[in-house]
Structures are given as structure tokens and as C-alpha cells.
Design a protein around this motif. Structure first.
Motif, PDB file in Angstrom:
ATOM      1  N   CYS A 113       0.827  -1.209   0.000  1.00 35.13           N
ATOM      2  CA  CYS A 113       0.000   0.000   0.000  1.00 35.13           C
ATOM      3  C   CYS A 113       0.861   1.259   0.000  1.00 35.13           C
ATOM      4  CB  CYS A 113      -0.914   0.016   1.219  1.00 35.13           C
ATOM      5  SG  CYS A 113      -2.076  -1.341   1.251  1.00 35.13           S
ATOM      6  N   PRO A 114       0.461   2.252  -0.761  1.00 35.68           N
ATOM      7  CA  PRO A 114       1.218   3.512  -0.761  1.00 35.68           C
ATOM      8  C   PRO A 114       0.909   4.309   0.510  1.00 35.68           C
ATOM      9  CG  PRO A 114      -0.646   3.655  -2.260  1.00 35.68           C
ATOM     10  CD  PRO A 114      -0.624   2.249  -1.724  1.00 35.68           C
ATOM     11  N   THR A 115       1.875   4.373   1.398  1.00 42.96           N
ATOM     12  CA  THR A 115       1.713   5.118   2.647  1.00 42.96           C
ATOM     13  C   THR A 115       2.861   6.111   2.769  1.00 42.96           C
ATOM     14  OG1 THR A 115       2.914   3.392   3.850  1.00 42.96           O
ATOM     15  CG2 THR A 115       0.516   3.250   3.852  1.00 42.96           C
ATOM     16  N   SER A 116       2.684   7.080   3.648  1.00 47.97           N
ATOM     17  CA  SER A 116       3.725   8.090   3.841  1.00 47.97           C
ATOM     18  C   SER A 116       4.854   7.523   4.702  1.00 47.97           C
ATOM     19  CB  SER A 116       3.135   9.334   4.501  1.00 47.97           C
ATOM     20  OG  SER A 116       2.799   9.055   5.833  1.00 47.97           O
ATOM     21  N   SER A 117       5.992   8.163   4.651  1.00 42.79           N
ATOM     22  CA  SER A 117       7.130   7.701   5.445  1.00 42.79           C
ATOM     23  C   SER A 117       6.872   7.903   6.938  1.00 42.79           C
ATOM     24  CB  SER A 117       8.410   8.419   5.023  1.00 42.79           C
ATOM     25  OG  SER A 117       8.280   9.806   5.216  1.00 42.79           O
ATOM     26  N   LYS A 118       6.126   8.943   7.295  1.00 40.59           N
ATOM     27  CA  LYS A 118       5.790   9.153   8.707  1.00 40.59           C
ATOM     28  C   LYS A 118       4.920   8.018   9.237  1.00 40.59           C
ATOM     29  CE  LYS A 118       5.974  14.163   9.123  1.00 40.59           C
ATOM     30  NZ  LYS A 118       5.225  15.367   9.473  1.00 40.59           N
ATOM     31  N   PHE A 119       3.935   7.609   8.446  1.00 37.92           N
ATOM     32  CA  PHE A 119       3.068   6.509   8.851  1.00 37.92           C
ATOM     33  C   PHE A 119       3.862   5.213   8.953  1.00 37.92           C
ATOM     34  CE2 PHE A 119       0.046   3.053   7.955  1.00 37.92           C
ATOM     35  CZ  PHE A 119      -0.852   3.278   8.982  1.00 37.92           C
ATOM     36  N   ASP A 120       4.748   4.974   7.992  1.00 36.37           N
ATOM     37  CA  ASP A 120       5.590   3.774   8.035  1.00 36.37           C
ATOM     38  C   ASP A 120       6.460   3.759   9.284  1.00 36.37           C
ATOM     39  OD1 ASP A 120       4.483   3.044   5.638  1.00 36.37           O
ATOM     40  OD2 ASP A 120       6.264   3.507   4.432  1.00 36.37           O
ATOM     41  N   ASP A 121       7.041   4.898   9.625  1.00 37.45           N
ATOM     42  CA  ASP A 121       7.867   4.981  10.834  1.00 37.45           C
ATOM     43  C   ASP A 121       7.040   4.739  12.085  1.00 37.45           C
ATOM     44  OD1 ASP A 121      10.086   5.515   9.280  1.00 37.45           O
ATOM     45  OD2 ASP A 121       9.953   7.700   9.549  1.00 37.45           O
TER      46      ASP A 121
END
Length: 148
Positions: free
Chosen positions: A67-75
Motif C-alpha cells: 500500500c502507498p503510505t507516507s514515510s511518517k506513517f511507516d515509521d
């Protein structure tokens, strides 16, 4: 390794992960069911829906790659790789749903109970010094790869 073999390992993180999967469906269904409730309960049902989506990414690590997620969400999601951190987030989610009792008794109690069960499983795994082992079925490393 099959699902039955994973359960036979007696690793509480596997139990916590599968309880978390149950929580995904429960939080989603109960969040939608209670959104048309008294005004005071609506914020709790929205939080319950949000919890379902957060748990999906915590428990099914394969989705972070797809899924395309933001780097902040991934962190944010990657913070919950240890048993203690997973126990903490499930406890917080459960506490929010227990507070929903302020608006009166509702089916959100079921979400609170299952979230608490997941937190207890992860806490037991942490206290027994068991490493977190993701279920191979859910896209985790699996126990077989860790042994080899």
C-alpha cells in the motif's frame, strides 16, 4: 509451517497476532455499527474504525510494502515491532473503548475486551522473554525461517 504448528509453539506473540486479526474485523464492524448511535458514542466509533486500520498495518506487515503510505506513517507502524510496544498500543486502544462506557453500554465493549486480550498475549510474550515471531500466514518471517 502450518497455522496449527505455529499455535503449537506456545509463543504468545502468535496468539496476540491472531487475536489482533480478530480485532481488525471486530473494530471495523463495531465502528460502523455504532456510528449511527447517540451523539456521545460517535467519536468512539470513529476511533474504533481508525484502530482497525492501524491494526491491519501492524499485524500484516506485507501491506506496508504493497500500500502507498507516507514515510511518517511507516515509521509510526515500525515502532510496534516488539512485544512490549504492541502490548502498549493494544492497551491504549482498549482503554479508549472502555471509556466509551461513558456514553452507555454498547457493543464497543466487545472490541475493548478483544483488544485487551491481544495486549495480554503480547505482554505475556514479553514477560516470558519470547521473541516476536510473525505468523507466516500473515506475511511475517515465520518460525521456520528463524530456525534455519
Amino acid at each position: 509451517m502450518t497455522l496449527a504448528e505455529e499455535f503449537r509453539t506456545r509463543n504468545f506473540s502468535i496468539y496476540g497476532q491472531w487475536t489482533g486479526v480478530i480485532c481488525i474485523f471486530l473494530c471495523f464492524a463495531l465502528g460502523i455499527a455504532n456510528i449511527f448511535a447517540p451523539l456521545l458514542r460517535i467519536p468512539f466509533s470513529i476511533v474504533c474504525l481508525c484502530c482497525a486500520f492501524i491494526i491491519v498495518f501492524i499485524e500484516v506487515p506485507f501491506l506496508l510494502r504493497v500500500c502507498p503510505t507516507s514515510s511518517k506513517f511507516d515509521d509510526f507502524i515500525r515502532r510496534f515491532t516488539s512485544n512490549y510496544m504492541r502490548a502498549l498500543i493494544y492497551t491504549c486502544m482498549s482503554a479508549v473503548q472502555w471509556v466509551s462506557l461513558v456514553s452507555g453500554a454498547s457493543s464497543l465493549i466487545a472490541a475493548a475486551v478483544f483488544l485487551l486480550f491481544a495486549a495480554a498475549f503480547y505482554l505475556l510474550a514479553a514477560l516470558k522473554h519470547q521473541d516476536f515471531i510473525g505468523s507466516k500466514t500473515l506475511g511475517g518471517q515465520g518460525i521456520a525461517q528463524m530456525i534455519v
